[in-house]
Design an enzyme around this catalytic site. Structure first.
Site, PDB file in Angstrom:
ATOM      1  N   LYS A  80     -18.398 -46.773   3.601  1.00 37.59           N
ATOM      2  CA  LYS A  80     -19.184 -48.004   3.796  1.00 37.59           C
ATOM      3  C   LYS A  80     -20.648 -47.658   3.581  1.00 37.59           C
ATOM      4  O   LYS A  80     -21.037 -46.495   3.707  1.00 37.59           O
ATOM      5  CB  LYS A  80     -18.992 -48.508   5.233  1.00 37.59           C
ATOM      6  N   ASP A 108     -20.235 -56.986   0.846  1.00 38.86           N
ATOM      7  CA  ASP A 108     -19.991 -57.265   2.264  1.00 38.86           C
ATOM      8  C   ASP A 108     -21.064 -58.289   2.643  1.00 38.86           C
ATOM      9  O   ASP A 108     -21.598 -58.972   1.749  1.00 38.86           O
ATOM     10  CB  ASP A 108     -20.114 -55.971   3.101  1.00 38.86           C
TER      11      ASP A 108
END
Ligand code: NDP
Length: 453
Positions: free
Chosen positions: A133, A173
């Site tokens: 991430k 995201d």
């Protein structure tokens, strides 16, 4: 408490204490690990090979973390300095894979929690994807197109050294949609002099996959439908609360509509709207258009559609409905919210966002036998279609919308099956345990097979 349960609890506490000692300022990361440990500790205590190889200790320590400065110039010539990170958490199953988040709240704790969750989620998809991430504290809200482009180019100027189609493949995201992905991809291509599938969520015209935009929201509803069907029920005819109004929320609303549910709320950071008449196709198309500009607020929905009321500063969980789908951000549904939902007779909760429910809220749902679909299972549709985008890029081909949608439905059904396999407990299904144990075992076996690395 039985002797076994007591020793599980002791081990969970001991492990968490050590994690907190090492990184005391990472509450979101501790929370994510805590939730997983409660499910998998009985399995770990049963497996000497997993203990001897320190699989848990290795899984909670990222392979590496990059932190870097991003300097960019706004439209008035003012220079801004932002922080950015990439957490490469675990690549036992495939290249690191996970989104980039642009939001002022981004910090290492949040990215580590997201990267950690991603390992299990990606494992559940059955695809060859590791977990990672990244993101930055940059706020795209209110920034011009050219400012967003300059920021994305500046970020990729550093990030490109650390990623690659077989190494680490970022995606979108919060705050990173197809516009940002386009700018990031363009800069990578320029620096690497290579057109490769290094990032997913690309536009359809240059290597994107059909259904990627819709995949997370659609996938959540496919999972929810599988869960309800397993209990002899369906989403058809039900009322639903959705929070958020970004990518995940928009397509969760669309799929709920298509399957015959009536969605009566949507929200953003400024409050929520309640539309008892339901957010229909026309209203949703209008909302999607509104939110193309990230600075526009949900209040405008109630100004445009008189059937709705705007509640500033509030969350939708006090409204009566059968289904609740938190699709905005972490910890947006707390214990007190869960109590309101239960008092109002909620039947099922499916997490579209990552870790939107606090541990206290989850406890309330469990105690009251509310069907609960955890994010790592329910929102895995986005990364699953990203995995399909990577395959299409490698083969230099693209599948049709129908083909991808069918594959997505198959993957969500398989994840549901995995949750049943590992979560069935005395006639009840514990979906949290099913997702955690199912996700964990695949990664653990791969790590064992690959030796100490
Ligand atoms: P978007 O940026 O498209 O939308 C985010 C939405 O959540 C907006 O409505 C935003 O409102 C709201 N929101 C964000 N932060 C906060 C906050 N701190 N408080 C209140 N509201 C907030 O993001 P996505 O829809 O892509 O992501 C939503 C969630 O789903 C995230 O948890 C993400 O990690 C998760 N997820 C996303 C996937 C994807 O494919 N996109 C895949 C799997 C999970 P506002 O405009 O006011 O900030």
């Amino acid at each position: 408490m039985s002797e076994t349960a007591a020793s599980v609890q002791t081990e969970v506490d001991r492990f968490l204490k050590e994690l907190q000692r090492k990184d005391p300022h990472q509450p979101e990361f501790h929370q994510a690990v805590h939730e997983v440990l409660e499910s998998i500790m009985p399995v770990v205590l049963d497996r000497k090979d997993i203990q001897d190889a320190c699989i848990l200790e290795r899984l909670t320590e990222p392979d590496r973390v990059f932190r870097f400065r991003v300097t960019w110039e706004d439209d008035h010539g003012k220079v801004h300095v932002q922080r950015a990170w990439r957490v490469q958490f675990n690549n036992a199953l495939g290249p690191y894979k996970g989104g980039l988040r642009f939001h002022p709240s981004v910090n290492l704790s949040i990215l580590k929690f997201l990267g950690f969750e991603q390992i299990f989620k990606n494992s559940l998809t059955g695809l060859p994807l590791g977990g990672g991430k990244g993101g930055s504290d940059f706020d795209p809200k209110g920034r011009s197109q050219r400012e967003v482009m300059r920021f994305c180019q500046a970020l990729m100027t550093e990030l490109h050294r650390h990623i690659g189609p077989d190494t680490d493949v970022p995606a979108g995201d919060i705050g990173v949609g197809s516009r940002e992905i386009g700018y990031l991809f363009g800069q990578y291509k320029r620096l690497a002099n290579a057109w490769v599938g290094v990032i997913t969520g690309k536009h359809l015209d240059f290597g994107g996959s059909a259904v990627r935009t819709e995949a997370t929201g659609f996938g959540v509803v496919y999972f929810l439908e599988n869960m309800l069907r397993h209990h002899g029920e369906s989403v058809a005819g039900r009322t639903a609360l959705v929070s958020g109004s970004g990518n995940v929320a928009q397509y969760a609303i669309q799929k709920l509509q298509q399957l015959g549910a009536r969605v009566i709320t949507a929200s953003d950071g400024s409050g929520f709207i309640h539309d008892p008449a339901g957010i229909d196709e026309e209203k949703l198309a209008w909302l999607i258009d509104l939110k193309k500009d990230r600075a526009r607020r949900i209040r405008e929905y109630a100004e445009r559609w008189p059937t709705a009321i705007f509640y500033p500063g509030l969350k939708p969980w006090g409204v009566q409905a059968d289904l609740a789908l938190p699709c905005a951000t972490q910890n947006e549904l707390e214990e007190e919210d869960a109590r309101k939902l239960v008092a109002n007779g909620v039947r099922a909760v499916a997490e579209g966002a990552n870790m939107p429910c606090t541990l206290g809220a989850i406890r309330v749902f469990r105690e009251n036998r509310v069907l609960f679909a955890p994010g790592k299972a329910a929102n895995a549709g986005g990364v699953a279609v990203s995995g399909l985008e990577m395959s299409q890029n490698s083969q230099r081909m693209s599948w049709t919308r129908e083909e991808v949608d069918l594959k997505l439905q198959g993957i969500m059904a398989a994840i549901h099956d995995k949750c049943l396999r590992f979560g069935e407990n005395g006639g009840q299904v514990d979906y949290i345990r099913g997702a955690n144990v199912g996700g964990f075992l695949r990664v653990a076996e791969a790590m064992l097979a690959q030796g100490l690395s």
